[in-house]
Design a protein around this motif. Structure first.
Motif, short mmCIF file in Angstrom:
data_model
loop_
_atom_site.label_atom_id
_atom_site.label_comp_id
_atom_site.label_asym_id
_atom_site.label_seq_id
_atom_site.Cartn_x
_atom_site.Cartn_y
_atom_site.Cartn_z
N ALA A 121 71.04 26.22 11.23
CA ALA A 121 72.15 26.07 12.18
C ALA A 121 72.02 24.71 12.85
O ALA A 121 70.90 24.23 13.07
CB ALA A 121 72.11 27.19 13.21
N LYS A 125 75.02 21.65 20.85
CA LYS A 125 76.26 22.31 21.20
C LYS A 125 77.47 21.61 20.61
O LYS A 125 77.35 20.58 19.94
CB LYS A 125 76.39 22.38 22.73
CG LYS A 125 76.39 21.01 23.40
CD LYS A 125 76.34 21.15 24.91
CE LYS A 125 76.26 19.78 25.59
NZ LYS A 125 76.16 19.89 27.06
N THR A 126 78.64 22.16 20.86
CA THR A 126 79.87 21.60 20.33
C THR A 126 80.09 20.19 20.86
O THR A 126 79.92 19.90 22.03
CB THR A 126 81.06 22.49 20.71
OG1 THR A 126 80.85 23.80 20.17
CG2 THR A 126 82.36 21.92 20.17
N ASN A 288 74.79 24.66 8.82
CA ASN A 288 75.91 25.59 8.70
C ASN A 288 76.60 25.47 7.35
O ASN A 288 77.82 25.46 7.23
CB ASN A 288 76.91 25.36 9.84
CG ASN A 288 76.25 25.48 11.21
OD1 ASN A 288 76.19 24.52 11.97
ND2 ASN A 288 75.73 26.66 11.54
N LYS A 290 76.52 22.88 5.13
CA LYS A 290 76.99 21.58 4.68
C LYS A 290 75.90 20.53 4.85
O LYS A 290 75.23 20.47 5.86
CB LYS A 290 78.24 21.15 5.47
CG LYS A 290 78.86 19.84 5.03
CD LYS A 290 80.12 19.55 5.85
CE LYS A 290 80.87 18.33 5.34
NZ LYS A 290 80.20 17.08 5.54
N ARG A 299 80.60 17.72 13.16
CA ARG A 299 81.35 18.50 14.15
C ARG A 299 80.86 19.94 14.06
O ARG A 299 81.37 20.74 13.29
CB ARG A 299 82.86 18.41 13.88
CG ARG A 299 83.44 17.01 14.07
CD ARG A 299 84.91 16.98 13.75
NE ARG A 299 85.51 15.69 14.04
CZ ARG A 299 85.53 14.66 13.21
NH1 ARG A 299 84.93 14.77 12.03
NH2 ARG A 299 86.10 13.52 13.54
N PRO A 300 79.85 20.28 14.84
CA PRO A 300 79.18 21.58 14.68
C PRO A 300 80.00 22.74 15.21
O PRO A 300 80.87 22.58 16.06
CB PRO A 300 77.90 21.41 15.50
CG PRO A 300 78.29 20.45 16.57
CD PRO A 300 79.25 19.49 15.92
N LYS A 301 79.67 23.90 14.67
CA LYS A 301 80.20 25.13 15.25
C LYS A 301 79.49 25.37 16.59
O LYS A 301 78.40 24.88 16.83
CB LYS A 301 79.93 26.31 14.31
CG LYS A 301 80.61 26.18 12.95
CD LYS A 301 80.25 27.35 12.06
CE LYS A 301 80.89 27.21 10.68
NZ LYS A 301 80.49 28.34 9.79
N ARG A 302 80.11 26.12 17.45
CA ARG A 302 79.52 26.38 18.76
C ARG A 302 78.21 27.14 18.59
O ARG A 302 78.11 28.10 17.84
CB ARG A 302 80.48 27.20 19.63
CG ARG A 302 79.96 27.40 21.06
CD ARG A 302 81.01 28.09 21.90
NE ARG A 302 82.20 27.27 22.04
CZ ARG A 302 82.33 26.30 22.92
NH1 ARG A 302 81.33 26.03 23.75
NH2 ARG A 302 83.45 25.60 22.99
#
Length: 308
Positions: A121, A125-126, A288, A290, A299-302
């Motif tokens: 992960a 953070k976002t 995540n 990729k 651009r990460p997921k929250r």
């Protein structure tokens, strides 16, 4: 001064590729095809490898648009009577175009066989983050290539809304860097093999304290080790032997150890019994699902935070 020189070189080569592409596109194709190859191959190379982020990442996208416009406008204004390139000029043009094309291909493939991967992960953070160093070994990950076998290691910074990573091209103030003080969350479940956080943060660009003064957390899983380094002084809140869950806070991004500016260093290695963590086979990190390369935006997921 080195950063300023790289930035100046990026813009100089970008302008040269635009000029070469425009003038070659405006001439008869049979007279200028080799020059057009040089302009376009150089343009792709500098788009991928250029140090745009030291000004703003938006400059990279602006350059890409300008290069395409130079090609289109030049073709629309094509004139007759342009002198054909001489044989030796064609030879030099093909040599340069081949070199730039090869480097552009290696940007995506690297120089090693297909790497073993690890799924993690994203540990922050976002927001918009950026791979300041990373990739599939040479030539994109030259700095990490000789560091404890860290050929797939990544250095990650954070971008401001305008695409800059800091308030200045190279500020001496830690708080000017967007990522400084960001919370780092565990990218996986595991056990803390080592945690340390008492080393002072460097004042950019000073790295004289060296790699042995890196605030860090090393997480051991069933099959791997994950190293997170350059953390902020006094921010590490886990301890050796702690069990951690994905999304659990570990500490904050800093500038300790062999680091010239605040960033998160992360690398992963396959677990091999009886072998130190850093000597295990290196693993190419997927966040995540990729994988990311040098100078790519993340651009990460929250992050799903774990209360402790």
């Amino acid at each position: 001064m080195f950063i300023y020189a790289l930035l100046l070189l990026t813009f100089a080569l970008a302008l040269f590729s635009i000029f070469f592409t425009f003038t070659a596109a405006a001439a008869l194709f049979r007279h200028s095809w080799s020059r057009l190859l040089v302009g376009l191959s150089l343009g792709v190379f500098i788009y991928l490898y250029g140090t745009w982020v030291y000004l703003t990442i938006e400059a990279k996208y602006a350059f890409g648009i300008c290069l395409l416009l130079a090609l289109v406008i030049g073709a629309l204004r094509r004139k007759r009577g342009k002198r054909a390139s001489r044989t030796w000029q064609v030879g030099f043009n093909l040599l340069f175009a081949t070199g730039f094309t090869l480097l552009s291909i290696l940007y995506f493939t690297g120089t090693t066989p297909k790497p073993a991967t690890i799924e993690l992960a994203f540990p922050m953070k976002t927001g918009r983050y950026f791979v300041l160093q990373g990739g599939k070994s040479l030539p994109t990950n030259l700095f990490h290539y000789s560091l404890r076998g860290a050929i797939y290691a990544m250095d990650i910074v954070k971008l401001k809304p305008d695409g800059r990573r800091a308030n200045k091209i190279f500020s001496r103030k830690l708080k000017d860097y967007e990522i400084f003080g960001d919370t780092i969350y565990s990218p996986c479940d595991g056990r803390v093999l080592k945690a340390y956080g008492n080393n002072p943060d460097n004042i950019p660009p000073d790295m004289s304290r060296g790699p042995n003064n890196t605030n860090q957390v090393i997480i051991e899983t069933t099959n791997s080790y994950i190293f997170l380094g350059h953390m902020k002084e006094g921010s590490v809140i886990v301890h050796d032997g702690d069990l951690v869950q994905q999304g659990q806070a570990l500490g904050c991004v800093g500038n300790s150890g062999f680091s010239s500016e605040p960033h998160l260093h992360i690398q992963a290695h396959k677990k091999v019994p009886g072998v130190p963590w850093y000597q295990g086979p290196p693993l190419y990190i997927h966040f995540n699902g990729k994988g990311y390369l040098l100078y790519e935006v993340i651009r990460p997921k929250r992050v799903m935070m774990v209360e402790k």
